[in-house]
Scaffold this motif. Structure first.
Motif, PDB file in Angstrom:
ATOM      1  N   ALA A   1       0.773  -1.269  -0.132  1.00 21.16           N
ATOM      2  CA  ALA A   1       0.138  -0.072  -0.086  1.00 21.16           C
ATOM      3  C   ALA A   1       0.882   1.174   0.009  1.00 21.16           C
ATOM      4  CB  ALA A   1      -0.873   0.114   1.301  1.00 21.16           C
ATOM      5  N   ALA A   2       1.953   1.275   0.576  1.00 21.88           N
ATOM      6  CA  ALA A   2       3.018   2.312   0.842  1.00 21.88           C
ATOM      7  C   ALA A   2       3.580   2.410  -0.655  1.00 21.88           C
ATOM      8  CB  ALA A   2       3.865   2.216   1.780  1.00 21.88           C
ATOM      9  N   ILE A   3       3.912   1.632  -1.238  1.00 19.49           N
ATOM     10  CA  ILE A   3       4.652   1.538  -2.404  1.00 19.49           C
ATOM     11  C   ILE A   3       3.504   2.228  -3.596  1.00 19.49           C
ATOM     12  CG2 ILE A   3       5.593   0.256  -4.489  1.00 19.49           C
ATOM     13  CD1 ILE A   3       6.725  -1.708  -2.558  1.00 19.49           C
ATOM     14  N   ARG A   4       2.338   1.524  -3.537  1.00 17.80           N
ATOM     15  CA  ARG A   4       1.221   1.976  -4.366  1.00 17.80           C
ATOM     16  C   ARG A   4       0.782   3.509  -4.067  1.00 17.80           C
ATOM     17  NH1 ARG A   4      -2.035  -2.099  -3.187  1.00 17.80           N
ATOM     18  NH2 ARG A   4      -3.338  -0.813  -1.924  1.00 17.80           N
ATOM     19  N   THR A   5       0.764   3.938  -2.882  1.00 18.87           N
ATOM     20  CA  THR A   5       0.313   5.293  -2.489  1.00 18.87           C
ATOM     21  C   THR A   5       1.520   6.258  -2.759  1.00 18.87           C
ATOM     22  OG1 THR A   5      -0.941   4.140  -1.049  1.00 18.87           O
ATOM     23  CG2 THR A   5      -0.818   6.471  -0.854  1.00 18.87           C
ATOM     24  N   GLY A   6       2.562   5.932  -2.730  1.00 20.26           N
ATOM     25  CA  GLY A   6       3.908   6.810  -2.636  1.00 20.26           C
ATOM     26  C   GLY A   6       4.155   7.650  -1.496  1.00 20.26           C
TER      27      GLY A   6
END
Ligand SMILES: NC(=O)c1ccc[n+]([C@@H]2O[C@H](COP(=O)([O-])OP(=O)(O)OC[C@H]3O[C@@H](n4cnc5c(N)ncnc54)[C@H](OP(=O)(O)O)[C@@H]3O)[C@@H](O)[C@H]2O)c1
Length: 300
Positions: free
Chosen positions: A95-100
């Motif tokens: 989720a952190a990667i997807r959201t940046g």
């Protein structure tokens, strides 16, 4: 005698075994996160304490390092640190990667950055409307850090189109470009926040992610009379009695929700990552509403 778990402040703030949690922000004094987490910790009798830390952007790397040295187990991040934290992590959740962006950090052997905002957004929406957002089109006002989480979460659903309207249209366009690899059907449509040109009559869900409403302002440009009668208005800003937008939408007979549910659900997901315990969400929400009512009565 055991103290009332919802009494605030707790009579004892820790011992040699107490584990440290916290939230970093600039500003931070307004944050409800310490209240939410300490209530949950107290209610479940867990030996942690959660503190607010005023961390300025230039001190973020030292603050992360210092927190770790002091044995901190995890922390949340709020404005303006969510994006800057990405580069300071050893590892990132999907989720952190997807959201940046990172809003929750677990400090174990490695620093792991998570993002629970998108989960909080959808979980709170589904509490109110389990049928949402299936198919349908969504209009999002704002393209800042919060919009990033909302778009990321909505891309995981079956929504048909995401109209992303921002005062600074370049920021909406940049967000659409960021998500392009996950948006193979080109569902995100960036646009300027020009009230007459927005597709109000097409959407089943309106989401405000601009910071307007936080201080009770009513200047958000909207045309709620053009929304379908069964449209849902979700303002991720929260206030003691809803927000100017939710009040206006109720006046138009629309179903609404403010951001309190999202705040508690994103906190609950972080709480679970740190403690492996479920936060008592309904009890925390009741407490926050009672607190807000008491504050309002004091102000009247
Ligand atoms: N409920 C929750 O759990 C939760 C979680 C996260 C955030 N939030 C809330 O969401 C809000 C936004 O947070 P953020 O992190 O996205 O902030 P941000 O990154 O600073 O973005 C602010 C957004 O508001 C827009 N905006 C500001 N003033 C405006 C105005 N006068 N007219 C039109 N648009 C305006 C900005 O447009 P420009 O790009 O044109 O400046 C931008 O799109 C805050 O109120 C925050 O408290 C709630």
């Amino acid at each position: 005698m055991r103290h009332d778990p919802f009494q605030w402040p707790k009579p004892c703030l820790g011992s040699g075994t107490t584990k440290l949690l916290g939230v970093f922000g600039d500003p931070i004094a307004h944050s409800l996160s310490p209240i939410i987490h300490n209530l949950a910790l107290s209610r479940l009798d867990l030996d942690y304490h959660y503190l607010p830390f005023h961390v300025t952007p230039e001190h973020l790397p030292q603050a992360v390092h210092g927190f770790r040295i002091l044995g901190g187990r995890g922390f949340n991040a709020t404005v303006p640190h969510k994006e800057a934290l990405v580069a300071l992590m050893d590892d990132l959740s999907d989720a952190a990667i997807r959201t940046g962006a990172v809003n929750t950090v677990s400090c174990q052997d490695r620093l792991i950055g998570h993002n629970t905002d998108g989960h909080g957004f959808l979980a709170a929406l589904r509490d109110m409307r389990p049928d949402f957002p299936q198919g349908g089109k969504v209009l999002i006002l704002g393209a800042g850090g919060a919009a990033r989480s909302v778009v990321s979460a909505l891309l995981e659903t079956s929504v048909e189109a995401i109209f992303l309207a921002n005062r600074t249209v370049e920021r909406a366009q940049a967000l659409a470009r960021f998500f392009a690899p996950h948006d193979t059907q080109r569902r995100i449509q960036p646009m300027a926040l020009a009230v007459d040109q927005l597709p109000w009559d097409e959407v089943t869900l309106l989401v405000n992610t601009t910071s307007l409403g936080l201080k009770g302002e009513t200047t958000l440009p909207v045309a709620l009379h053009r929304l379908p009668a069964d449209a849902f208005v979700y303002d991720i800003v929260y206030g003691p009695q809803g927000t100017p937008l939710t009040r206006l939408a109720q006046h138009h007979g629309l179903q609404t929700m403010d951001g309190m549910g999202m705040l508690v659900h994103q906190a609950a997901a972080a709480f679970y990552l740190w403690t492996q315990h479920e936060m008592p969400i309904a009890a925390i929400q009741d407490h926050l509403r009672q607190r807000a009512n008491a504050d309002r009565q004091k102000a009247d």
